[in-house]
Design an enzyme around this catalytic site. Sequence first.
Site, PDB file in Angstrom:
ATOM      1  N   CYS A   1       7.554  -1.860  -1.415  1.00 33.84           N
ATOM      2  CA  CYS A   1       7.329  -0.413  -1.385  1.00 33.84           C
ATOM      3  C   CYS A   1       8.661   0.268  -1.649  1.00 33.84           C
ATOM      4  O   CYS A   1       9.628   0.060  -0.909  1.00 33.84           O
ATOM      5  CB  CYS A   1       6.776   0.032  -0.035  1.00 33.84           C
ATOM      6  SG  CYS A   1       6.566   1.829   0.066  1.00 33.84           S
TER       7      CYS A   1
ATOM      8  N   ASN B   1       4.055  -8.418  -1.315  1.00 29.12           N
ATOM      9  CA  ASN B   1       2.671  -8.478  -0.898  1.00 29.12           C
ATOM     10  C   ASN B   1       2.234  -9.919  -0.681  1.00 29.12           C
ATOM     11  O   ASN B   1       2.869 -10.863  -1.164  1.00 29.12           O
ATOM     12  CB  ASN B   1       1.783  -7.871  -1.993  1.00 29.12           C
ATOM     13  CG  ASN B   1       1.950  -6.381  -2.134  1.00 29.12           C
ATOM     14  OD1 ASN B   1       1.664  -5.637  -1.215  1.00 29.12           O
ATOM     15  ND2 ASN B   1       2.408  -5.937  -3.298  1.00 29.12           N
TER      16      ASN B   1
END
Length: 309
Positions: A250, A259
Amino acid sequence: MTGYGIDQLPGLPDRVTVCEVGPRDGLQNESATVPTSVKAELVERLADAGHSVVETTSLVHPKWVPQLADAEDVLRRVDRRPGVRYPVLVPNMRGLERAVDLGVDDIAVFGSATESFARANLNRTVHESLEMFAPVVGQARENGMRVRGYLSMCWGDPWEGEVPIPQVVSVATRLIALGCTELSLGDTIGVATPGRVAALLDALTTAGVPLESIAVHFHDTYGQALSNTLTALRHGVTTVDASAGGLGGCPYAKSATGNLATEDLLWQLAGLGIDTGVDLAKLVETSTWLADLLGRPSPSRTVRALAGG
């Protein structure tokens, strides 16, 4: 298939939908800009591997996410095939208008459970961000679109620490009330553990949020993404976000690492006898191709094992 047998566990679903977020959530955090042709080919390859949901890009202003400045060109290049959803992140009404003009029929909005991250990511309070989303979600639903509501910082925030469950539930129920058809719970900095995942899911169920509308989005900062996913599946969740090769993080939360890798997820699910419709071998081939283009090995353990690297 893993090639090493299947042992099913009680209380798990027969099928899981993998929401592939690599083209958007993965590539948005790359330091170098990936060519438009590569982005479009990645989306095509992911669909060819059997994905039914491929989050394609974001119509956020290029000033905020320069890596996805070519979103419109990517959408024009992708051959959107029947049976595959291609959701696009939109930040506001202007983003929705662009999405409609491009023939998009599946969108997402991105909210926060905490004030600090809402300020960092949206330059608004949580309440102000929900007010901004309201006309977007309303108009999208009137247009017959699916609307996913991302809710970030559900278990921890780099500025505020542990996030109280009632605070998350409050924002989650407001997103559902706006008209979101799906709610993706984000462990943005990867601090969740199975007990805390279970506690939040129980609280959301008690608050009336239907399990079939919930997806989970785990980051693997502390190596907990797969165990957290298994906990969510045991609670009845059947949609899991993952990123091919483990790409992503992010840009507004520097402690957020990659992720959950789609290949790692597929290996676990195949061993549990859970169908996804995604071809693991094809996906490994795609992630290896992309890693070569990015000039670094894939962080996915499954990709490295199966690719022999």
